[in-house]
Design a protein around this motif. Structure first.
Motif, short mmCIF file in Angstrom:
data_model
loop_
_atom_site.label_atom_id
_atom_site.label_comp_id
_atom_site.label_asym_id
_atom_site.label_seq_id
_atom_site.Cartn_x
_atom_site.Cartn_y
_atom_site.Cartn_z
N PHE A 237 11.95 -6.79 -28.15
CA PHE A 237 13.26 -5.73 -27.60
C PHE A 237 13.20 -4.77 -26.79
O PHE A 237 12.86 -4.76 -25.72
N PHE A 238 12.63 -3.97 -28.03
CA PHE A 238 12.45 -2.65 -27.57
C PHE A 238 11.05 -2.02 -26.50
O PHE A 238 11.61 -1.68 -25.94
N PHE A 239 10.29 -2.60 -27.06
CA PHE A 239 8.78 -3.28 -26.51
C PHE A 239 9.47 -3.71 -24.88
O PHE A 239 9.10 -2.86 -23.93
N ILE A 242 11.06 -0.98 -22.52
CA ILE A 242 10.44 0.37 -22.28
C ILE A 242 9.70 -0.68 -21.21
O ILE A 242 9.97 0.12 -20.11
N LEU A 243 9.18 -1.53 -21.56
CA LEU A 243 8.26 -1.86 -20.43
C LEU A 243 8.77 -2.02 -19.15
O LEU A 243 8.87 -1.38 -18.14
N LEU A 248 10.78 -0.77 -13.58
CA LEU A 248 11.91 -0.29 -12.39
C LEU A 248 11.46 1.23 -12.01
O LEU A 248 11.56 1.08 -10.44
N ILE A 249 10.83 2.24 -12.43
CA ILE A 249 10.98 3.81 -11.90
C ILE A 249 9.27 3.16 -10.66
O ILE A 249 9.97 3.56 -9.68
N TYR A 260 -0.16 -7.58 -13.41
CA TYR A 260 -0.81 -8.80 -13.39
C TYR A 260 -0.90 -8.48 -15.24
O TYR A 260 -0.54 -9.47 -16.28
N THR A 261 -1.85 -7.96 -15.43
CA THR A 261 -1.71 -7.80 -17.17
C THR A 261 -1.53 -7.66 -17.34
O THR A 261 -0.94 -8.05 -18.76
N THR A 262 0.47 -6.54 -17.30
CA THR A 262 1.33 -6.25 -17.83
C THR A 262 2.05 -7.61 -18.46
O THR A 262 1.84 -8.38 -19.91
N LEU A 263 2.73 -8.50 -16.83
CA LEU A 263 2.97 -9.31 -17.43
C LEU A 263 2.47 -10.48 -18.27
O LEU A 263 2.93 -11.48 -19.27
N LEU A 264 0.93 -10.68 -18.52
CA LEU A 264 0.43 -11.95 -19.03
C LEU A 264 0.66 -11.42 -20.45
O LEU A 264 0.96 -12.11 -21.28
N ILE A 265 0.36 -10.00 -20.80
CA ILE A 265 0.38 -9.45 -22.19
C ILE A 265 1.96 -9.38 -22.36
O ILE A 265 1.72 -9.72 -23.37
#
Ligand code: UDP
Ligand code: MG
Length: 320
Positions: A237-239, A242-243, A248-249, A260-265
């Protein structure tokens, strides 16, 4: 002197029964301890039961309990405890890996007023590196749960009748004898012993059965893995928080890259955490299901006990 019962779970031990009987008889006679031996045949597929029957016919101090199938060592121990009549009851392996001489020392300590005498391994004997590490990990968890150091714990113990009653009163079907005997409390002392080499036959534990044994007993004794689920959930949840803030920023800053990569991870991470958690919870539910079925711990198909002058068959027999 008071009667000592020795409970001996036996699974495919045809080569050991007679030798164990002879050794125990010799040593206990010499020490002038009145005793009975309770062999529990845990559904062996060899001639273990025939051997037990033979010696039981010859020796009135030998009782044999025969299971209808293999129910596991813990069940065999409980059955042995239930059929033992002594004021002190010892549990030991019937492959003579637990030195019978230590039994005398345990008996003396019991006579001095100790109610639970625990056999503690001096070292773990010959084991492979993998086995040692796994056992170490398992006992660390169990020690935390039972709040006693279990690293060198064994099933070699001597219990007072009161302690035996307390263990038999525990309603759970999945009893972990080693932990239960320290959980009940009482005046306890430990005795060190050296694990002997097995003289004949082979160890009944495969890697698979050991892993299964570890899981079952951890689950039956502690809910720590469930808390692990909660902690993992919180971390995730915390992770993701942060992401989330980060993306959003990025979005408002006009750098909305195709993440895409972040999403997948993230997806994989959360997915695996959820699946793992469900697995752990599922395991507990399975165990609860087993317990609520209220099946007996074991089924006895035969009992053999040579009657003495006046038969006391059935008397004093504890039920489970
Ligand atoms: N045993 C049993 N039921 C089982 C497996 C083992 O009653 O399903 C008994 C076995 O006969 C022996 C004791 O438990 O008396 C310890 O087993 P083993 O010697 O194979 O274990 P190890 O000493 O290798 O840990
Ligand atoms: Mg052994």
């Amino acid at each position: 002197m008071k009667l000592l019962s020795v409970v001996l779970p036996a699974y495919n031990e045809e080569q050991m029964i007679e030798e164990t009987w002879k050794t125990l008889e010799r040593i206990l006679k010499k020490a002038e301890i009145p005793f009975e031996l309770v062999f529990v045949n845990d559904g062996s597929s060899d001639h273990t039961w025939e051997k037990i029957e033979t010696i039981s016919r010859r020796d009135s101090q030998v009782t044999g309990v025969c299971f209808s199938r293999n129910f596991g060592k813990e069940a065999a121990i409980v059955a042995g405890l239930a059929h033992a009549k002594g004021e002190a009851v010892a549990v030991m392996d019937c492959d003579l890996q637990h030195p019978p001489e230590t039994l005398i020392r345990m008996y003396q300590l019991w006579m001095q007023g100790y109610e639970v005498v625990e056999g503690v391994k001096k070292d773990r004997g010959k084991e492979s590196f993998f086995h040692k590490e796994c056992a170490g990990f398992f006992y660390r968890i169990m020690s935390k749960a039972a709040k006693v150091d279990m690293r060198n714990a064994s099933d070699f113990k001597l219990l007072d009748q009161k302690a035996v009653e307390s263990i038999l009163q525990m309603p759970e079907k999945n009893l972990f004898f080693r932990a239960a005997s320290s959980w009940i409390g009482y005046k306890t002392i430990s005795v060190e012993f050296q694990v002997e080499e097995r003289r004949a036959g082979e160890s009944k534990w495969s890697a698979k059965s050991l892993v299964e044994y570890a899981f079952t007993n951890i689950v039956s004794f502690t809910t720590a893995p469930m808390q692990f689920v909660t902690v993992t959930g919180l971390l995730c949840f915390f992770f993701s928080l942060i992401l989330g803030v980060y993306s959003l920023i990025q979005y408002f800053g006009g750098h909305a890259v195709a993440g895409y990569t972040t999403l997948l991870i993230v997806l994989l991470l959360i997915g695996s955490a959820i699946m793992m958690s469900l697995g752990i919870i599922g395991y507990y539910i399975a165990k609860i299901y087993e317990e609520v079925k209220q099946r007996p711990r074991y089924i006895v198909s035969k009992i053999i006990r040579k009657k003495k002058e006046d038969s006391d068959e059935g008397k004093n027999q504890r039920s489970v």
